[in-house]
Design a protein around this motif. Structure first.
Motif, PDB file in Angstrom:
ATOM      1  N   ALA A 110       0.774  -1.119  -0.063  1.00 42.51           N
ATOM      2  CA  ALA A 110       0.534   0.250  -0.371  1.00 42.51           C
ATOM      3  C   ALA A 110       0.521   1.443  -0.002  1.00 42.51           C
ATOM      4  O   ALA A 110       2.113   1.237   0.318  1.00 42.51           O
ATOM      5  N   ALA A 111       0.365   2.406  -0.738  1.00 47.54           N
ATOM      6  CA  ALA A 111       1.066   4.094  -0.177  1.00 47.54           C
ATOM      7  C   ALA A 111       1.460   3.897   0.814  1.00 47.54           C
ATOM      8  O   ALA A 111       0.791   3.819   2.005  1.00 47.54           O
ATOM      9  N   ALA A 112       2.188   4.504   1.632  1.00 48.29           N
ATOM     10  CA  ALA A 112       2.605   5.218   2.553  1.00 48.29           C
ATOM     11  C   ALA A 112       1.188   6.102   3.000  1.00 48.29           C
ATOM     12  O   ALA A 112       1.214   6.767   2.458  1.00 48.29           O
ATOM     13  N   ALA A 113       1.358   6.358   4.035  1.00 46.01           N
ATOM     14  CA  ALA A 113      -0.024   8.048   4.750  1.00 46.01           C
ATOM     15  C   ALA A 113       0.716   8.555   4.974  1.00 46.01           C
ATOM     16  O   ALA A 113       2.310   8.268   5.433  1.00 46.01           O
ATOM     17  N   PRO A 114       0.237   9.128   4.582  1.00 46.87           N
ATOM     18  CA  PRO A 114       0.915  10.932   4.724  1.00 46.87           C
ATOM     19  C   PRO A 114       1.471  10.740   6.520  1.00 46.87           C
ATOM     20  O   PRO A 114       1.052  10.359   7.429  1.00 46.87           O
ATOM     21  N   LYS A 115       2.354  11.442   6.488  1.00 43.96           N
ATOM     22  CA  LYS A 115       2.726  11.757   8.240  1.00 43.96           C
ATOM     23  C   LYS A 115       2.738  12.875   8.569  1.00 43.96           C
ATOM     24  O   LYS A 115       2.462  13.790   7.872  1.00 43.96           O
ATOM     25  N   SER A 116       2.214  12.962   9.382  1.00 44.77           N
ATOM     26  CA  SER A 116       1.837  14.213  10.641  1.00 44.77           C
ATOM     27  C   SER A 116       2.665  14.718  12.171  1.00 44.77           C
ATOM     28  O   SER A 116       3.106  13.347  12.454  1.00 44.77           O
ATOM     29  N   VAL A 117       2.885  15.247  12.550  1.00 43.15           N
ATOM     30  CA  VAL A 117       3.132  15.462  13.859  1.00 43.15           C
ATOM     31  C   VAL A 117       2.464  16.143  14.229  1.00 43.15           C
ATOM     32  O   VAL A 117       1.434  17.286  13.909  1.00 43.15           O
ATOM     33  N   THR A 118       2.116  15.900  15.637  1.00 42.09           N
ATOM     34  CA  THR A 118       1.012  16.868  16.562  1.00 42.09           C
ATOM     35  C   THR A 118       1.806  17.240  17.775  1.00 42.09           C
ATOM     36  O   THR A 118       2.587  16.587  18.672  1.00 42.09           O
ATOM     37  N   GLY A 119       1.176  18.137  18.302  1.00 43.24           N
ATOM     38  CA  GLY A 119       1.184  19.317  19.519  1.00 43.24           C
ATOM     39  C   GLY A 119       0.162  19.818  20.078  1.00 43.24           C
ATOM     40  O   GLY A 119      -1.207  19.744  19.740  1.00 43.24           O
ATOM     41  N   THR A 120       0.673  20.383  21.569  1.00 46.01           N
ATOM     42  CA  THR A 120      -0.304  20.805  22.260  1.00 46.01           C
ATOM     43  C   THR A 120       1.050  21.640  22.996  1.00 46.01           C
ATOM     44  O   THR A 120       1.593  21.101  23.646  1.00 46.01           O
ATOM     45  N   SER A 121      -0.381  23.338  22.565  1.00 40.10           N
ATOM     46  CA  SER A 121       0.287  24.460  23.635  1.00 40.10           C
ATOM     47  C   SER A 121       0.426  23.822  24.781  1.00 40.10           C
ATOM     48  O   SER A 121      -0.003  23.581  25.678  1.00 40.10           O
TER      49      SER A 121
ATOM     50  N   ALA B 259      20.764  12.651  12.162  1.00 38.31           N
ATOM     51  CA  ALA B 259      19.836  12.192  11.871  1.00 38.31           C
ATOM     52  C   ALA B 259      18.376  12.608  11.678  1.00 38.31           C
ATOM     53  O   ALA B 259      17.293  12.819  10.753  1.00 38.31           O
ATOM     54  N   ARG B 260      17.873  12.175  12.684  1.00 37.92           N
ATOM     55  CA  ARG B 260      15.934  11.563  13.278  1.00 37.92           C
ATOM     56  C   ARG B 260      16.852  11.911  14.857  1.00 37.92           C
ATOM     57  O   ARG B 260      17.745  11.733  15.684  1.00 37.92           O
ATOM     58  N   TRP B 261      15.211  12.704  15.354  1.00 40.65           N
ATOM     59  CA  TRP B 261      15.298  12.202  17.160  1.00 40.65           C
ATOM     60  C   TRP B 261      13.667  11.669  17.460  1.00 40.65           C
ATOM     61  O   TRP B 261      12.504  12.332  16.836  1.00 40.65           O
ATOM     62  N   THR B 262      13.263  11.207  18.276  1.00 41.21           N
ATOM     63  CA  THR B 262      11.916  10.577  18.648  1.00 41.21           C
ATOM     64  C   THR B 262      11.860  11.508  20.704  1.00 41.21           C
ATOM     65  O   THR B 262      13.260  11.248  21.074  1.00 41.21           O
ATOM     66  N   VAL B 263      10.846  12.313  20.944  1.00 37.77           N
ATOM     67  CA  VAL B 263      11.105  12.314  22.366  1.00 37.77           C
ATOM     68  C   VAL B 263       9.390  11.415  22.540  1.00 37.77           C
ATOM     69  O   VAL B 263       8.827  12.320  22.462  1.00 37.77           O
ATOM     70  N   THR B 264       9.591  11.476  24.313  1.00 41.54           N
ATOM     71  CA  THR B 264       8.567  10.323  24.880  1.00 41.54           C
ATOM     72  C   THR B 264       8.872  10.991  25.914  1.00 41.54           C
ATOM     73  O   THR B 264       9.370  11.368  26.948  1.00 41.54           O
ATOM     74  N   ASP B 265       7.807  10.798  26.229  1.00 42.18           N
ATOM     75  CA  ASP B 265       6.987  11.298  27.748  1.00 42.18           C
ATOM     76  C   ASP B 265       7.628  10.360  28.659  1.00 42.18           C
ATOM     77  O   ASP B 265       7.658   9.015  28.611  1.00 42.18           O
ATOM     78  N   ASN B 266       8.393  10.066  30.044  1.00 43.86           N
ATOM     79  CA  ASN B 266       8.847   9.582  31.213  1.00 43.86           C
ATOM     80  C   ASN B 266       8.382   9.972  32.022  1.00 43.86           C
ATOM     81  O   ASN B 266       8.871   9.217  32.825  1.00 43.86           O
ATOM     82  N   GLY B 267       7.793  11.096  32.988  1.00 47.97           N
ATOM     83  CA  GLY B 267       6.677  11.053  33.663  1.00 47.97           C
ATOM     84  C   GLY B 267       7.133  12.557  34.813  1.00 47.97           C
ATOM     85  O   GLY B 267       8.280  12.963  34.718  1.00 47.97           O
ATOM     86  N   SER B 268       6.356  12.849  35.652  1.00 46.18           N
ATOM     87  CA  SER B 268       6.169  13.248  35.830  1.00 46.18           C
ATOM     88  C   SER B 268       6.831  13.240  37.552  1.00 46.18           C
ATOM     89  O   SER B 268       6.958  12.105  38.211  1.00 46.18           O
ATOM     90  N   MET B 269       7.786  14.490  37.767  1.00 45.00           N
ATOM     91  CA  MET B 269       9.130  13.827  39.198  1.00 45.00           C
ATOM     92  C   MET B 269       8.726  15.162  40.746  1.00 45.00           C
ATOM     93  O   MET B 269       9.066  15.748  41.190  1.00 45.00           O
ATOM     94  N   GLY B 270       7.267  15.301  40.689  1.00 43.16           N
ATOM     95  CA  GLY B 270       6.287  16.423  41.486  1.00 43.16           C
ATOM     96  C   GLY B 270       7.031  17.714  41.230  1.00 43.16           C
ATOM     97  O   GLY B 270       5.851  18.160  40.027  1.00 43.16           O
ATOM     98  N   HIS B 271       7.948  18.346  41.133  1.00 44.18           N
ATOM     99  CA  HIS B 271       8.558  19.747  41.046  1.00 44.18           C
ATOM    100  C   HIS B 271       8.742  19.843  39.563  1.00 44.18           C
ATOM    101  O   HIS B 271       8.665  21.178  39.031  1.00 44.18           O
ATOM    102  N   ALA B 272       9.240  19.133  39.149  1.00 43.01           N
ATOM    103  CA  ALA B 272      10.071  18.507  37.264  1.00 43.01           C
ATOM    104  C   ALA B 272       9.255  17.586  36.826  1.00 43.01           C
ATOM    105  O   ALA B 272       8.883  17.140  37.310  1.00 43.01           O
ATOM    106  N   HIS B 273       8.998  17.062  35.587  1.00 43.66           N
ATOM    107  CA  HIS B 273       8.944  16.477  34.210  1.00 43.66           C
ATOM    108  C   HIS B 273      10.083  15.916  34.009  1.00 43.66           C
ATOM    109  O   HIS B 273      10.959  16.740  33.137  1.00 43.66           O
ATOM    110  N   GLU B 274       9.768  14.187  33.144  1.00 42.16           N
ATOM    111  CA  GLU B 274      10.884  13.963  32.671  1.00 42.16           C
ATOM    112  C   GLU B 274      11.079  13.115  31.244  1.00 42.16           C
ATOM    113  O   GLU B 274      10.187  12.775  31.480  1.00 42.16           O
TER     114      GLU B 274
END
Length: 180
Positions: free
Chosen positions: A52-63, A128-143
């Motif tokens: 099948a043809a590759a689906a278009p890529k998209s990036v979603t973000g939240t302000s 060449a590439r990067w991935t960003v993943t949530d690693n959780g909250s630590m009270g006063h900060a987020h990793e």
């Protein structure tokens, strides 16, 4: 009923049946080209399917979301540093000023001087590439975990960074080990 009337009715029925057969026949033949363009997997379950043809890529973000913020920073920073024809050192510096806490910016500059590498990327070259993943909250900060991929194919190497973000969405540390 008169024979002539019955004969006309039968011939009318035959004509209607012939018209129906003709319409169905034309409909099927008109559908054949359309069916030919349908992937084989949709035609029958035993047919060999075409990729099948590759689906278009998209990036979603939240302000204001911490993962989006780190992804925005790394994407813009890598773009500023990685433009081989015209790297934008001023933009990279401005991004660091905007996204990093002042204290961390000083510590990062000292790390860079000591190690001879870019502290944000923990490398001398650009991924060449990067991935960003949530690693959780630590009270006063987020990793947030940032995985950088340098090179491609069999020669690709990955570096995993753990980015600590304060509650006001400023990066306060980048490390190679998780704070969790």
């Amino acid at each position: 009923m008169n024979r002539n009337v019955a004969a006309r009715r039968r011939s009318g029925l035959r004509a209607a049946a012939a018209g129906l057969v003709l319409a169905v026949g034309l409909g099927v033949s008109a559908q054949m080209p359309a069916q030919a363009s349908v992937p084989a997997s949709a035609q029958s379950p035993t047919a060999v399917s075409k990729p099948a043809a590759a689906a278009p890529k998209s990036v979603t973000g939240t302000s204001g979301h911490v993962v989006t913020r780190v992804a925005d920073f790394y994407g813009a920073y890598i773009d500023a540093k990685g433009d081989y024809e015209n790297p934008d050192a001023a933009l990279a510096k401005a991004l660091r000023k905007h996204y990093l806490t002042p204290d961390f910016a000083k510590r990062l500059a000292a790390w860079e001087k000591k190690n001879g590498a870019d502290g944000v990327l923990r490398a001398q070259n650009i991924p060449a590439r990067w991935t960003v993943t949530d690693n959780g909250s630590m009270g006063h900060a987020h990793e947030v975990t940032v995985t950088l991929t340098f090179g491609s194919g069999k020669n690709a190497q990955k570096t995993k960074l753990f980015v600590l973000v304060e509650r006001y969405n400023h990066i306060s540390d980048i490390a190679t080990k998780s704070a969790h």
